[in-house]
Structure formats: C-alpha cells, structure tokens
Enzyme design. Structure first.
Site, PDB file in Angstrom:
ATOM      1  N   GLY A   2      54.496  -1.289  56.003  1.00 55.11           N
ATOM      2  CA  GLY A   2      53.611  -2.417  55.773  1.00 55.11           C
ATOM      3  C   GLY A   2      53.837  -3.027  54.401  1.00 55.11           C
ATOM      4  N   GLY A  45      52.620  -5.052  50.608  1.00 56.85           N
ATOM      5  CA  GLY A  45      51.629  -4.996  49.536  1.00 56.85           C
ATOM      6  C   GLY A  45      51.615  -3.699  48.753  1.00 56.85           C
ATOM      7  CB  CYS A  56      57.828   1.754  54.696  1.00 62.95           C
ATOM      8  SG  CYS A  56      57.908   0.280  53.659  1.00 62.95           S
ATOM      9  CG  ASN A  74      61.289  -4.635  53.230  1.00 60.99           C
ATOM     10  OD1 ASN A  74      61.152  -5.098  52.104  1.00 60.99           O
ATOM     11  ND2 ASN A  74      60.669  -5.134  54.279  1.00 60.99           N
ATOM     12  CG  HIS A 126      62.162   0.115  57.001  1.00 58.24           C
ATOM     13  ND1 HIS A 126      61.538  -0.962  57.588  1.00 58.24           N
ATOM     14  CD2 HIS A 126      61.477   0.343  55.853  1.00 58.24           C
ATOM     15  CE1 HIS A 126      60.526  -1.371  56.824  1.00 58.24           C
ATOM     16  NE2 HIS A 126      60.487  -0.594  55.767  1.00 58.24           N
ATOM     17  CD  GLU A 140      63.003   0.421  61.505  1.00 53.66           C
ATOM     18  OE1 GLU A 140      63.284  -0.710  61.066  1.00 53.66           O
ATOM     19  OE2 GLU A 140      62.620   1.355  60.766  1.00 53.66           O
TER      20      GLU A 140
END
Length: 385
Positions: free
Chosen positions: A244, A246, A272, A314, A356, A358
């Site tokens: 997610g 922020g 993440c 990310n 990540h 996936e």
C-alpha cells in the site's frame, strides 16, 4: 501530440515537454522507476498513490494497453513522466494506446523531456514534490510560476495515511488465480482450497491475491480499518498484510489490529507496507528514504541461505534495522544500499518482505515466500488438530 506540458519540482527545476493523457494539473511526490517493462502494472499499483512516476526506460507505450495487465480497478499514480512515446504500439494483446488510456482515466502525463537529468536530480536530492500542467493549463506567461506553486504546495508523503484511502470499502471474496497464455486468469473457486486467508487491503495488488489463490488459499479481503476481532471471528488459517501507499506510522488502526492478531498465534505474512506495519506492531521504527526503491532489478540477499535474488521494489519508507526488538530478526537485506528487506518474529509465526514478490511487473525470484506462508499455515493446522 502537440499539446504543451510542464513538470516543475519544489527545488525550482522546470521541464518543458509534450502532454499525453488528460489536460489539467496534478501534483505529488516525483519518483523514478527503473523497470524496462510493466508500465501498465506500475500505473495501476495502489502503492503509487499521490506519486508522479518517472520511467527511466526511454520508450514507454510501445506495447499498448490491454484489459488484463492491471493491478487494481483504476490508475493509481498521480501522473506519468516519460522520455519518448512511440507513435505505434506493437503487441497482439494491445487494445488501446497509452495516451488514450491515461486520458480515459483523467490522468496527466508528460513526454519528450530529459528523464536522465530528472533521475539524476532525484538521485542526488531525493524524491521531490512536483506538479504537472498539461494542455491549456501549461499555456500562458504565468504557467511556470503556477506549476512551481503547485509543486511546493504538495505536503509530501511523510505523515500521510493513504492505506485507508485506497482500501476497499467492503469485505469481498477472491478466487482468481494466475494468468496463462491463451487461457487468461484461472478460476480457483472449483479447486481444492485448504487454507482460509484473510487479507488486509492497504492497497493490495491483484497478482498478490492471484498467487495466493493459485496455492490453494480461499481469500477473504477486508478493508484496512477492520478490527482484529472481526478477522479472528472468521477463523482464518493465516492473515496477509498487503502492500500500500503512504507513511506506515500514522496507520495506528492497522498496527493495533496486527498486534492483536500476533497474540492469537495465527500465521502472518506481510508485503511492502504490510512489512512495515508488522515491524511497527512488533516494536520497531520506520523512516523516510532518500529516493526510495522503485524498479524491477534490485538485488536482495537472503541472510539465512546467502542467496541473492533479483526483486521488484516500490517503497519510499523502510524499517529501521537498528530499532528491531530482540524477538525480531532480519532475514533479507538490500544489496543496493543495505536497507532492511525482510523480518521474522522469533516467538510468533510471522514474517514479511519489503519488495513485491508477485512479480507484476518484475522477476519471480521471491515467489517461494508464498510457499513459505502456505507451509506455516499447514503447520498451524497440524498443531491445532
């Protein structure tokens, strides 16, 4: 492709280029991503909410857009910055041009700028707040001044709780499996599903859910602010903490829920933002990174085996390894900058990974972490029997 566009940064840097997508104005934190492919997955990754994404690969849009390669229901990025938009898209799966896709979703982009110069600025100064003005908004003698004002008005992501903003509003079931050429996405609803996983949606990517579903998991996805008591009442075999956007620290509702779930002894796996929230729930701290990790070529070492994996990343925040309590140990570390990439609790069946795994987009080196989570649930089931 003859509409003007301006990208302005809070440090006063200004780039003039060509607009693609929608007209108007947008602002956010400007970051760069080094992936060579996967621009559609990047744009629809909720982790990019309130961020303007600069892609360092020079030719973006050359494979077009299709309906399958999306990671959420809409474009999440606040804007797109590229060097060159090819006039033709070549792929048998292409259904729409990149510019038309951006315009249909009301998203601004800018092309024909020196992305190498921009990337070097972000590397040296860190992620900067910025703004894009496109079309009529980029015209006029005061356009640059307005762009700079918009860039400096953006408050930045530090202290911004976006998980509850991008999360689903209602609980839902997920049964779509992984994609195969000529077959599309698998339907796992009719197969054997030995494990019930409740997934917290802090901005979850669809391919994460698909990889869990393909491994025999029946998935219940819940909103970010769902109390732990409701999750535990579903009697799950495992709890998944999604990626997610922020700052993780303001997500006090998530941290409190994770602490309660950890006390139950149910296996927990975080990715993440979910990794950062697990660390905060365990007593560690997080910090804002200089320019973050965004790309599909990041080397990460498994500290137990010594193996090096090429990973997709990310994130703009990281867990401070020096703050880990005694019951938490580091299990993965970035070989780019030494930042913490994975943790494991010594006294609970819980672990997490910063990248990540996936691979959407990116390499598949870290996919075995999903198998590890399944093994933990199997052991938990056997222990409860």
């Amino acid at each position: 492709m003859n509409r003007p566009a301006i990208l302005a940064l809070e440090d006063g840097s200004v780039f003039h280029g060509t607009a693609l997508g929608a007209d108007g104005q947008t602002s956010g934190e400007v970051v760069f991503n080094t992936a060579m492919t996967g621009y559609q997955e990047i744009l629809t990754d909720p982790s990019y909410t309130r961020q303007i994404v600069t892609l360092t690969y020079p030719h973006i849009g050359n494979t077009g857009i299709n309906r399958e390669d999306v990671e959420s229901g809409a474009i999440a990025a606040a804007g797109l910055v590229i060097r060159d938009l090819p006039l033709l898209a070549s792929s048998f799966r292409s259904e729409q041009s990149l510019s038309d896709y951006l315009a249909a979703n009301g998203v601004l982009g800018i092309a024909d700028i020196d992305t190498r110069r921009l990337t070097r600025l972000l590397r040296s100064k860190g992620s900067l707040n910025g703004a894009i003005l496109a079309g009529a908004e980029a015209a006029g003698d005061d356009a640059v001044a307005r762009a700079l004002e918009a860039a400096r008005a953006f408050p930045g992501l530090k202290g911004m709780d976006l998980a509850k903003v991008v999360s689903c509003r209602e609980t839902y079931e997920w049964d779509e499996g992984e994609w195969a050429l000529g077959q599309g996405y698998a339907d796992t609803a009719q197969g054997e599903r030995a494990y019930h996983v409740v997934a917290y949606d802090y901005g979850v990517k669809r391919n994460i859910l698909r990889m869990l579903a393909s491994r025999g998991c029946r998935l219940t996805v819940v909103p970010a602010q769902t109390p732990a008591s409701e999750v535990l009442a579903m009697n799950p075999d495992g709890v998944f903490l999604a990626n997610g956007p922020g700052d993780p620290e303001p997500c006090d509702y998530a941290i409190a829920a994770i602490r309660e779930i950890l006390e139950s002894g149910i296996p927990v796996f975080g990715i993440c933002l979910g990794h950062q929230l697990l660390a905060l729930a365990a007593g560690a701290r997080t910090l804002k990174m200089n320019h973050g990790h965004h790309g599909a070529n990041h080397p990460v070492q498994d500290l137990d085996s010594g193996h090096v994996m090429i990973t997709s990343q990310n994130h703009g925040f990281a867990v401070d390894e020096s703050s880990l309590p005694d019951n938490v140990r580091a299990i993965h570390r970035s070989l780019f900058d030494g930042t913490l990439q994975g943790i494991e609790l010594r006294d609970r069946p819980a672990f997490s990974f910063q990248g990540h795994p996936e691979a959407s987009p990116g390499p598949q080196d870290v996919a075995p972490l999903f198998d590890r989570f399944v093994s933990m649930m199997q052991q938990h089931q056997q222990g409860a029997a």
